[in-house]
Design a protein around this motif. Sequence first.
Motif, PDB file in Angstrom:
ATOM      1  N   VAL A 125       0.686  -1.117  -0.037  1.00  0.00           N
ATOM      2  CA  VAL A 125      -0.121   0.072   0.108  1.00  0.00           C
ATOM      3  C   VAL A 125       0.704   1.384  -0.149  1.00  0.00           C
ATOM      4  N   GLY A 126       2.163   1.033  -0.244  1.00  0.00           N
ATOM      5  CA  GLY A 126       3.128   2.287  -0.252  1.00  0.00           C
ATOM      6  C   GLY A 126       3.356   3.139   0.951  1.00  0.00           C
ATOM      7  N   LEU A 127       3.280   2.141   1.997  1.00  0.00           N
ATOM      8  CA  LEU A 127       3.871   2.480   3.183  1.00  0.00           C
ATOM      9  C   LEU A 127       5.194   1.921   3.978  1.00  0.00           C
ATOM     10  N   GLY A 128       5.888   1.360   2.858  1.00  0.00           N
ATOM     11  CA  GLY A 128       6.907   0.592   3.411  1.00  0.00           C
ATOM     12  C   GLY A 128       8.006   1.377   4.301  1.00  0.00           C
ATOM     13  N   PRO A 164     -12.773   3.953   0.501  1.00  0.00           N
ATOM     14  CA  PRO A 164     -11.250   3.781   0.554  1.00  0.00           C
ATOM     15  C   PRO A 164     -10.530   4.232  -0.328  1.00  0.00           C
ATOM     16  N   THR A 165     -10.823   4.843  -1.636  1.00  0.00           N
ATOM     17  CA  THR A 165      -9.922   5.424  -2.396  1.00  0.00           C
ATOM     18  C   THR A 165     -10.145   6.935  -2.221  1.00  0.00           C
ATOM     19  N   ASP A 169      -4.427   9.111  -5.036  1.00  0.00           N
ATOM     20  CA  ASP A 169      -4.581   9.587  -6.379  1.00  0.00           C
ATOM     21  C   ASP A 169      -4.899   8.246  -7.182  1.00  0.00           C
ATOM     22  N   PRO A 170      -5.534   8.444  -8.516  1.00  0.00           N
ATOM     23  CA  PRO A 170      -5.774   7.470  -9.468  1.00  0.00           C
ATOM     24  C   PRO A 170      -4.745   6.296  -9.511  1.00  0.00           C
ATOM     25  N   ARG A 175      -4.378   0.364  -7.610  1.00  0.00           N
ATOM     26  CA  ARG A 175      -3.641  -0.528  -6.712  1.00  0.00           C
ATOM     27  C   ARG A 175      -4.382  -1.046  -5.576  1.00  0.00           C
ATOM     28  N   LEU A 176      -5.013  -0.193  -4.964  1.00  0.00           N
ATOM     29  CA  LEU A 176      -5.933  -0.836  -3.870  1.00  0.00           C
ATOM     30  C   LEU A 176      -7.027  -1.582  -4.237  1.00  0.00           C
TER      31      LEU A 176
END
Length: 219
Positions: A125-128, A164-165, A169-170, A175-176
């Motif tokens: 989810v891009g929070l690594g 949730p989105t 961004d798109p 991805r979600l």
Amino acid sequence: MIHFENVGLRYGMGPEILRDLTFDIPKRSFQFLTGPSGAGKTTLLRLLFMSLKPTRGLIRSFGRDITQIPRQELPLLRRRVGIVFQDFQLLDHLTTYENVALPLRVRGKEEASYKQDVLELLKWVGLGERINVLPAILSGGEKQRAAIARALIDRPEILLADEPTGNVDPPMARRLLSLFLELNRLGTAVVIATHDLALMEQVDARRMILSEGRLDIYE
């Protein structure tokens, strides 16, 4: 999995917010819940989550009438449901990693059994790079992604996601969505409340349209 029959809801002596709702959420199903602002989508999700009880009608969750479930048993039943709230409900004193791992800690699991899963999901989810950050430091979109990861980490039988989105961004929204679809492929029923028509057009899924307290369903 969840059955509504002639369900109505009102607060106090006010008018009914939801009226005569009759529908099922089958196992392994995927559906969007949409409709105008103020139609009652969040309220319906709260009924599905068993944090509200109907004023009238029947709601049967996992085979049980929710009005007959003792209060002390509800938290255990809700563990079978993952939910993403619009206000995120992250705990301010816990890091991103700790917030996402919380459902597993509550269940008494040892960290060694889930640490890698939490780290991989946060990376997805891009929070690594944000695992040790407190919620106050996160942006709105980052908080939303952390809340989604927390809802998914324990592989719930049903996922309820409220917009949730809405804060991403798109590319991240796509991805979600792919993450929700993969979870559904693995057996989780998914209900996504959204205004995002572009998001809904990416999936051939049932649409539940809530308007003026009533629900229309299009398969």
